[in-house]
Every structure is written in C-alpha cells, then in structure tokens.
Motif scaffolding. Structure first.
Motif, PDB file in Angstrom:
ATOM      1  N   VAL A 186       0.845  -1.199   0.000  1.00 46.96           N
ATOM      2  CA  VAL A 186       0.000   0.000   0.000  1.00 46.96           C
ATOM      3  C   VAL A 186       0.880   1.249   0.000  1.00 46.96           C
ATOM      4  N   GLU A 187       1.907   1.270   0.842  1.00 52.70           N
ATOM      5  CA  GLU A 187       2.812   2.425   0.880  1.00 52.70           C
ATOM      6  C   GLU A 187       3.472   2.651  -0.480  1.00 52.70           C
ATOM      7  N   ASP A 188       3.908   1.596  -1.119  1.00 51.62           N
ATOM      8  CA  ASP A 188       4.517   1.719  -2.446  1.00 51.62           C
ATOM      9  C   ASP A 188       3.544   2.321  -3.449  1.00 51.62           C
ATOM     10  N   ARG A 189       2.291   1.881  -3.415  1.00 49.96           N
ATOM     11  CA  ARG A 189       1.282   2.427  -4.332  1.00 49.96           C
ATOM     12  C   ARG A 189       1.024   3.901  -4.030  1.00 49.96           C
ATOM     13  N   LEU A 190       0.934   4.251  -2.752  1.00 50.33           N
ATOM     14  CA  LEU A 190       0.697   5.647  -2.386  1.00 50.33           C
ATOM     15  C   LEU A 190       1.839   6.539  -2.865  1.00 50.33           C
ATOM     16  N   GLY A 234     -14.878  -0.184   3.014  1.00 51.87           N
ATOM     17  CA  GLY A 234     -14.877  -1.637   2.937  1.00 51.87           C
ATOM     18  C   GLY A 234     -15.078  -2.263   4.295  1.00 51.87           C
ATOM     19  N   GLY A 235     -14.526  -3.452   4.445  1.00 49.25           N
ATOM     20  CA  GLY A 235     -14.682  -4.203   5.668  1.00 49.25           C
ATOM     21  C   GLY A 235     -13.601  -3.886   6.690  1.00 49.25           C
ATOM     22  N   GLY A 236     -13.673  -4.572   7.812  1.00 45.37           N
ATOM     23  CA  GLY A 236     -12.807  -4.295   8.948  1.00 45.37           C
ATOM     24  C   GLY A 236     -11.334  -4.435   8.675  1.00 45.37           C
ATOM     25  N   ALA A 237     -10.905  -5.525   8.046  1.00 46.70           N
ATOM     26  CA  ALA A 237      -9.472  -5.737   7.813  1.00 46.70           C
ATOM     27  C   ALA A 237      -8.913  -4.696   6.855  1.00 46.70           C
ATOM     28  N   ILE A 265      -5.537   0.187   6.097  1.00 42.32           N
ATOM     29  CA  ILE A 265      -5.394   1.547   5.570  1.00 42.32           C
ATOM     30  C   ILE A 265      -5.241   2.542   6.702  1.00 42.32           C
ATOM     31  N   GLY A 266      -5.987   2.377   7.771  1.00 45.77           N
ATOM     32  CA  GLY A 266      -5.850   3.271   8.932  1.00 45.77           C
ATOM     33  C   GLY A 266      -4.459   3.197   9.531  1.00 45.77           C
ATOM     34  N   PHE A 267      -3.939   1.987   9.681  1.00 40.76           N
ATOM     35  CA  PHE A 267      -2.603   1.807  10.238  1.00 40.76           C
ATOM     36  C   PHE A 267      -1.548   2.390   9.295  1.00 40.76           C
TER      37      PHE A 267
END
Length: 80
Positions: A47-51, A66-69, A74-76
C-alpha cells in the motif's frame, strides 16, 4: 498536488469511483479483496509503495471504504 486516493474492495469500486470521478482533484483508485490476510507487513509495504507511486503527500486525502481488515490496514498505514 491535491490527490484523492480511494481504497476499497472490488465490491464497492464502481460506486466509489463514480462518486468521485468528477472531482476537481486528482482521483486514484486502489482496490483489493478484504480479509484478515491483509494484515501483514508485506501488504502495508505494498500500500505504501502504491501511495508513493501516486504522489501521495500531506495534502492528499485517503478514503477507505470496505470491511474491517481493509480499514485496519489503511488506517494503520495512514497513521505511520
């Protein structure tokens, strides 16, 4: 540069993108299936690489739907 980066599951991707596509800001979409398997260091790095590739910075808006996971990941990622 102001970016909106939308992160969602394939289930929500079309509705989410349609909502933001006419924004005056740059709008990008990341999507992947949810589940507890997302909660890994490798997924956080992905995710960091994509951002970074999308030019995310302090002025970017990160929206997760989306869902919890998926929201946990994303929050973390956004907070570190």
């Amino acid at each position: 540069m102001d970016n909106i980066i939308l992160v969602t599951s394939p289930y929500h991707q079309r509705r989410v993108f349609e909502t933001f596509k006419n924004s005056k800001k740059n709008c990008h979409l990341l999507y992947f299936a949810g589940g507890e398997c997302l909660k890994t260091r490798e997924m956080k790095a992905w995710v960091e690489d994509r951002l970074f590739a999308l030019g995310a910075d302090r002025d970017s808006t990160l929206i997760a739907i989306g869902g919890g996971a998926l929201l946990d990941l994303i929050g973390f990622t956004a907070s570190t």
